[in-house]
Design a protein around this motif. Sequence first.
Motif, PDB file in Angstrom:
ATOM      1  N   ALA A  67     -22.541  18.576  -2.996  1.00  0.00           N
ATOM      2  CA  ALA A  67     -22.239  18.158  -4.347  1.00  0.00           C
ATOM      3  C   ALA A  67     -22.497  16.851  -4.193  1.00  0.00           C
ATOM      4  N   VAL A  68     -22.704  16.223  -5.490  1.00  0.00           N
ATOM      5  CA  VAL A  68     -23.007  14.775  -5.641  1.00  0.00           C
ATOM      6  C   VAL A  68     -22.382  14.327  -6.983  1.00  0.00           C
ATOM      7  N   GLY A  69     -21.700  13.177  -6.981  1.00  0.00           N
ATOM      8  CA  GLY A  69     -20.743  12.619  -8.179  1.00  0.00           C
ATOM      9  C   GLY A  69     -21.162  11.545  -8.580  1.00  0.00           C
ATOM     10  N   LEU A  70     -21.011  11.148  -9.765  1.00  0.00           N
ATOM     11  CA  LEU A  70     -21.201  10.003 -10.446  1.00  0.00           C
ATOM     12  C   LEU A  70     -19.755   9.330 -10.795  1.00  0.00           C
ATOM     13  N   LEU A  71     -19.245   8.242 -10.110  1.00  0.00           N
ATOM     14  CA  LEU A  71     -17.913   7.731 -10.583  1.00  0.00           C
ATOM     15  C   LEU A  71     -18.067   6.700 -10.977  1.00  0.00           C
ATOM     16  N   ILE A  72     -17.326   6.139 -12.069  1.00  0.00           N
ATOM     17  CA  ILE A  72     -17.518   4.690 -12.624  1.00  0.00           C
ATOM     18  C   ILE A  72     -16.039   4.212 -12.649  1.00  0.00           C
ATOM     19  N   THR A  73     -15.633   2.989 -12.121  1.00  0.00           N
ATOM     20  CA  THR A  73     -14.543   2.489 -12.140  1.00  0.00           C
ATOM     21  C   THR A  73     -14.226   1.309 -12.829  1.00  0.00           C
ATOM     22  N   TYR A  74     -12.878   0.822 -13.011  1.00  0.00           N
ATOM     23  CA  TYR A  74     -12.660  -0.482 -13.610  1.00  0.00           C
ATOM     24  C   TYR A  74     -11.821  -1.225 -12.578  1.00  0.00           C
TER      25      TYR A  74
ATOM     26  N   ASN B 134     -12.956   8.758   2.271  1.00  0.00           N
ATOM     27  CA  ASN B 134     -13.471   8.503   3.997  1.00  0.00           C
ATOM     28  C   ASN B 134     -13.454   9.535   4.627  1.00  0.00           C
ATOM     29  N   ASP B 135     -13.024  10.705   3.880  1.00  0.00           N
ATOM     30  CA  ASP B 135     -12.937  12.025   5.014  1.00  0.00           C
ATOM     31  C   ASP B 135     -13.873  12.955   4.182  1.00  0.00           C
ATOM     32  N   GLY B 136     -15.248  13.421   4.666  1.00  0.00           N
ATOM     33  CA  GLY B 136     -15.912  14.424   3.847  1.00  0.00           C
ATOM     34  C   GLY B 136     -16.815  13.761   2.733  1.00  0.00           C
ATOM     35  N   PHE B 137     -17.037  12.544   2.785  1.00  0.00           N
ATOM     36  CA  PHE B 137     -17.843  12.139   1.500  1.00  0.00           C
ATOM     37  C   PHE B 137     -18.715  11.065   2.212  1.00  0.00           C
ATOM     38  N   TYR B 138     -19.646  10.834   1.493  1.00  0.00           N
ATOM     39  CA  TYR B 138     -20.642   9.615   1.818  1.00  0.00           C
ATOM     40  C   TYR B 138     -20.641   8.766   0.633  1.00  0.00           C
ATOM     41  N   VAL B 139     -20.251   7.511   0.258  1.00  0.00           N
ATOM     42  CA  VAL B 139     -20.191   6.547  -0.764  1.00  0.00           C
ATOM     43  C   VAL B 139     -21.179   5.808  -0.744  1.00  0.00           C
TER      44      VAL B 139
ATOM     45  N   ARG C  94      -8.457  -7.998 -23.606  1.00  0.00           N
ATOM     46  CA  ARG C  94      -7.400  -7.448 -23.525  1.00  0.00           C
ATOM     47  C   ARG C  94      -6.275  -8.540 -22.848  1.00  0.00           C
ATOM     48  N   GLY C  95      -6.889  -9.732 -22.633  1.00  0.00           N
ATOM     49  CA  GLY C  95      -5.969 -10.846 -21.934  1.00  0.00           C
ATOM     50  C   GLY C  95      -6.228 -10.879 -20.470  1.00  0.00           C
ATOM     51  N   LEU C  96      -7.191 -10.086 -19.896  1.00  0.00           N
ATOM     52  CA  LEU C  96      -7.509 -10.045 -18.516  1.00  0.00           C
ATOM     53  C   LEU C  96      -8.135 -11.299 -17.945  1.00  0.00           C
ATOM     54  N   SER C  97      -7.873 -11.799 -16.805  1.00  0.00           N
ATOM     55  CA  SER C  97      -8.676 -12.938 -16.293  1.00  0.00           C
ATOM     56  C   SER C  97      -9.999 -12.460 -15.912  1.00  0.00           C
ATOM     57  N   ARG C  98     -10.212 -11.267 -15.435  1.00  0.00           N
ATOM     58  CA  ARG C  98     -11.433 -10.752 -15.064  1.00  0.00           C
ATOM     59  C   ARG C  98     -11.369  -9.086 -14.939  1.00  0.00           C
ATOM     60  N   ILE C  99     -12.358  -8.579 -15.274  1.00  0.00           N
ATOM     61  CA  ILE C  99     -12.493  -7.003 -15.367  1.00  0.00           C
ATOM     62  C   ILE C  99     -13.995  -6.958 -15.103  1.00  0.00           C
ATOM     63  N   SER C 100     -14.208  -5.957 -13.941  1.00  0.00           N
ATOM     64  CA  SER C 100     -15.794  -5.454 -13.775  1.00  0.00           C
ATOM     65  C   SER C 100     -15.568  -3.975 -13.509  1.00  0.00           C
ATOM     66  N   SER C 101     -16.774  -3.472 -13.571  1.00  0.00           N
ATOM     67  CA  SER C 101     -17.018  -1.939 -13.307  1.00  0.00           C
ATOM     68  C   SER C 101     -18.183  -1.656 -12.399  1.00  0.00           C
ATOM     69  N   THR C 102     -17.675  -0.692 -11.517  1.00  0.00           N
ATOM     70  CA  THR C 102     -18.548  -0.393 -10.305  1.00  0.00           C
ATOM     71  C   THR C 102     -18.847   1.214 -10.528  1.00  0.00           C
ATOM     72  N   VAL C 103     -20.312   1.464 -10.316  1.00  0.00           N
ATOM     73  CA  VAL C 103     -20.569   2.824 -10.262  1.00  0.00           C
ATOM     74  C   VAL C 103     -21.275   3.275  -8.932  1.00  0.00           C
ATOM     75  N   PHE C 104     -20.422   4.327  -8.585  1.00  0.00           N
ATOM     76  CA  PHE C 104     -20.765   5.014  -7.068  1.00  0.00           C
ATOM     77  C   PHE C 104     -21.346   6.340  -7.348  1.00  0.00           C
ATOM     78  N   LYS C 105     -22.392   6.634  -6.272  1.00  0.00           N
ATOM     79  CA  LYS C 105     -22.845   7.820  -5.831  1.00  0.00           C
ATOM     80  C   LYS C 105     -21.767   8.362  -4.996  1.00  0.00           C
ATOM     81  N   ILE C 106     -21.492   9.439  -5.070  1.00  0.00           N
ATOM     82  CA  ILE C 106     -20.513  10.029  -3.837  1.00  0.00           C
ATOM     83  C   ILE C 106     -21.045  11.368  -3.721  1.00  0.00           C
ATOM     84  N   THR C 107     -21.192  11.628  -2.258  1.00  0.00           N
ATOM     85  CA  THR C 107     -21.875  12.735  -1.767  1.00  0.00           C
ATOM     86  C   THR C 107     -20.753  13.476  -0.884  1.00  0.00           C
ATOM     87  N   ARG C 108     -20.775  14.913  -1.295  1.00  0.00           N
ATOM     88  CA  ARG C 108     -19.586  15.756  -0.289  1.00  0.00           C
ATOM     89  C   ARG C 108     -20.586  16.069   0.878  1.00  0.00           C
TER      90      ARG C 108
END
Length: 213
Positions: A146-153, A177-182, A196-210
């Motif tokens: 299974a393949v996932g699309l993960l979006i983080t902040y 790190n156990d059972g997935f490829y990132v 929001r008053g934050l000094s920095r904020i970013s978003s990363t998109v990951f493809k994660i495969t089980r």
Amino acid sequence: MEYWENRWITGQTGWHRSAFSELLLKHWPSLELNSNCEVFVPLCGKSLDMIWLAENGHTITGVEFAKPAVKTFFQENEIEHEITKYSDYQKFSGEKFTILNSDFFDLESGIIHADAWYDRAAMIAVKPNLRRDYVNQIRRLTKVGAVGLLITYTYPQKEMEGPPFSLEDEEVYNLFNDGFYVKPLERIDLEDERERGLSRISSTVFKITRIPN
């Protein structure tokens, strides 16, 4: 989880978007999935992204603790549906959509057996001490391959209490790190979130495969 249900009841749902995620539209094709696969959406709320995924041929299985969000999704999108009651959750199903009204962490293995998964605002919503449990649930509820699309902040956690909670890229690698490829697909600075008053904020998109483990 009662916290999130109260947010839905009181209309404090600033994370909900009234348009499809641009990052979903941009990066979902890179997962190279068959159009008719089952896509799992944890903590799905009433996300319109589920509509886009269905329009692209997928069947959708979501999980959401807050019943008002589940009901609203079917009502606002005018989807006829049935409700089936089980001992510890309810299943709302109609057209290409199934949403389980349940605590995500209570779902047992085998209830969902998805080909793919999509997370725009779920993992950053759970408390950091539950992130390992979150990954274990993804493992239980998806197929090998299974393949996932993960979006983080990511932001300096001390500058905002959360949720959403900051999730550093390095921690994503450690948690999966156990059972997935990132594989990272994109990292962007979110200048419009500085209000929001934050000094920095970013978003990363990951493809994660089980993978087999």
